[in-house]
Structure formats: structure tokens, C-alpha cells
Design a protein around this motif. Sequence first.
Motif, PDB file in Angstrom:
ATOM      1  N   VAL A 135     -61.893  26.933 -13.814  1.00  0.00           N
ATOM      2  CA  VAL A 135     -61.565  28.351 -14.039  1.00  0.00           C
ATOM      3  C   VAL A 135     -62.797  29.211 -14.286  1.00  0.00           C
ATOM      4  O   VAL A 135     -62.997  30.217 -13.589  1.00  0.00           O
ATOM      5  N   PRO A 136     -63.653  28.894 -15.273  1.00  0.00           N
ATOM      6  CA  PRO A 136     -64.816  29.766 -15.500  1.00  0.00           C
ATOM      7  C   PRO A 136     -65.773  29.809 -14.316  1.00  0.00           C
ATOM      8  O   PRO A 136     -66.369  30.859 -14.040  1.00  0.00           O
ATOM      9  N   ALA A 160     -56.601  32.070 -12.500  1.00  0.00           N
ATOM     10  CA  ALA A 160     -57.819  31.922 -13.311  1.00  0.00           C
ATOM     11  C   ALA A 160     -57.926  32.990 -14.392  1.00  0.00           C
ATOM     12  O   ALA A 160     -58.245  32.693 -15.541  1.00  0.00           O
ATOM     13  N   SER A 161     -57.634  34.224 -14.032  1.00  0.00           N
ATOM     14  CA  SER A 161     -57.741  35.315 -15.009  1.00  0.00           C
ATOM     15  C   SER A 161     -56.747  35.135 -16.139  1.00  0.00           C
ATOM     16  O   SER A 161     -57.063  35.371 -17.318  1.00  0.00           O
ATOM     17  N   LEU A 181     -64.207  32.106 -11.674  1.00  0.00           N
ATOM     18  CA  LEU A 181     -64.311  33.508 -12.074  1.00  0.00           C
ATOM     19  C   LEU A 181     -65.733  34.029 -11.899  1.00  0.00           C
ATOM     20  O   LEU A 181     -65.941  35.184 -11.519  1.00  0.00           O
ATOM     21  N   GLY A 183     -64.757  36.219  -9.223  1.00  0.00           N
ATOM     22  CA  GLY A 183     -64.063  37.160 -10.092  1.00  0.00           C
ATOM     23  C   GLY A 183     -64.166  38.611  -9.665  1.00  0.00           C
ATOM     24  O   GLY A 183     -63.312  39.437 -10.017  1.00  0.00           O
ATOM     25  N   ARG A 228     -57.904  32.244 -18.387  1.00  0.00           N
ATOM     26  CA  ARG A 228     -59.012  32.642 -19.253  1.00  0.00           C
ATOM     27  C   ARG A 228     -58.522  33.481 -20.428  1.00  0.00           C
ATOM     28  O   ARG A 228     -58.972  33.302 -21.568  1.00  0.00           O
ATOM     29  N   ARG A 229     -57.585  34.389 -20.163  1.00  0.00           N
ATOM     30  CA  ARG A 229     -57.057  35.212 -21.255  1.00  0.00           C
ATOM     31  C   ARG A 229     -56.234  34.383 -22.231  1.00  0.00           C
ATOM     32  O   ARG A 229     -56.266  34.615 -23.443  1.00  0.00           O
ATOM     33  N   VAL A 280     -60.946  26.750 -23.202  1.00  0.00           N
ATOM     34  CA  VAL A 280     -61.393  26.033 -22.010  1.00  0.00           C
ATOM     35  C   VAL A 280     -62.388  24.943 -22.395  1.00  0.00           C
ATOM     36  O   VAL A 280     -62.338  23.820 -21.882  1.00  0.00           O
ATOM     37  N   ASN A 281     -63.297  25.261 -23.315  1.00  0.00           N
ATOM     38  CA  ASN A 281     -64.290  24.278 -23.760  1.00  0.00           C
ATOM     39  C   ASN A 281     -63.634  23.090 -24.460  1.00  0.00           C
ATOM     40  O   ASN A 281     -64.033  21.937 -24.269  1.00  0.00           O
ATOM     41  N   GLY A 316     -58.982  31.466 -23.581  1.00  0.00           N
ATOM     42  CA  GLY A 316     -60.263  31.957 -24.054  1.00  0.00           C
ATOM     43  C   GLY A 316     -61.360  30.969 -23.713  1.00  0.00           C
ATOM     44  O   GLY A 316     -61.095  29.837 -23.289  1.00  0.00           O
ATOM     45  N   ARG A 317     -62.580  31.373 -23.895  1.00  0.00           N
ATOM     46  CA  ARG A 317     -63.702  30.492 -23.590  1.00  0.00           C
ATOM     47  C   ARG A 317     -63.670  29.239 -24.455  1.00  0.00           C
ATOM     48  O   ARG A 317     -63.928  28.128 -23.998  1.00  0.00           O
TER      49      ARG A 317
END
Length: 202
Positions: free
Chosen positions: A21-22, A163-164, A25, A29, A167-168, A175-176, A171-172
Motif C-alpha cells: 500500500v505505501p 490503497a487510500s 501510493l 498516488g 492508509r486512512r 501498516v508498520n 495509518g502509517r
Amino acid sequence: MEFLVKSFVTLFVVMDPVGLVPVFLALAGHYPPEKQARIARKAVLVAGGLLVFFFFFGRGLLEYLGISFEALKVAGGLLLFKIATEMVFGHHERETEEEAKEALARSDISVFPLAIPLIAGPGALASLLILGAEARGVPFGAVSVLLTAFLVLLLAYLFLRGASVVRRALGRTGVNVVTRVLGILLAALAVQYVADGVKALL
């Protein structure tokens, strides 16, 4: 059923749809949603074609090169362990700095770097060959591997398309966290591959 679950977990962890995803983007993105959808679809189709090719012809290639399955298992395990440590310690980059710069300069990023090496990377190809060899002794084993590969590719496509939203939602940090948990599972699987391969070689 056990082999089906093992195949799914292995390919899901190696391809890591959430971790895409990141990267997606960052690369796509800025494109409109319609073009992002086309990029995601083409990337998954190209990666799927490569994985299917390796599943059916990879073992023949190994035999032609004189590489034993046990040696592949050890090499694949070491490679997967490297990927796992990068995932756990936050250096999960499946492309070099030069590749990343080239990708940003290209208009079509679906084949490189999304399909190769991000989705169908060395770890995924090695895992598919190992699972394909193990499937020979399992009823409907080949069907199970192909089915799970299809499901993971479908999940990768859905994560790229959303993906967007992902991510929302995560959050970062989210995902981590997911990436690190998958990295721990992948490390354990890699150690098992190496242990089985070394045992067979000895």
C-alpha cells in the motif's frame, strides 16, 4: 486442508499485500483513480503470469541447471529470512534506490517495479517453487498452490485498489505493525525451510 493453509500463509506473508500500500501510493498516488485501477490490474496480471510460469516450468529449469530441490529450499529459506528481517526492523524495501528512481521516471510502473519485484519478487518465486515441489505428495496439492496464489493476488489487487482507504484506516503505524507481524511469521517459516533443506542434504 493443512497444506492449503500453509500455502496461503506462505504466499500472503511473502507478497505482503498490506505492505504494498505505501509503495503503491508513493508511485501512483498522484494519478486519478481510473489510472490507479488500470495500473493495479496490469501489475497483478503480469505478476500472476510470471508466478504461473515458474510454477509449471521452474522445476524443469532447476533440473536443467543441475540445482537440487534441497539446495533451492536452503537458498529460498535464506532469501526469505533476509526479507523477514527487513520487514521486522523497518527496512522493508524490495527494490534498490536506483530502481526506485527509475520507477518514478517511468510512465508505466505496473510492470516495474510493481509486478516485478514488488509482487512477484525472488521470495515469492522461490516460495512457489518450494510449495510446488511439496505439492507432489499432497492430494490436489498443485490445485491448492494455484488457488492460494490466485487468492493472494486477488487480495493484492484489492489492497492496491483500496490503497487510500487502507492508509486512512490503518495509518502509517498500523501498516508498520502488520508488516512486522508478517515478518516474524516469515522468519520462522524461513528457518524451517533451511532446517528441512540442510537435513535432507546431510
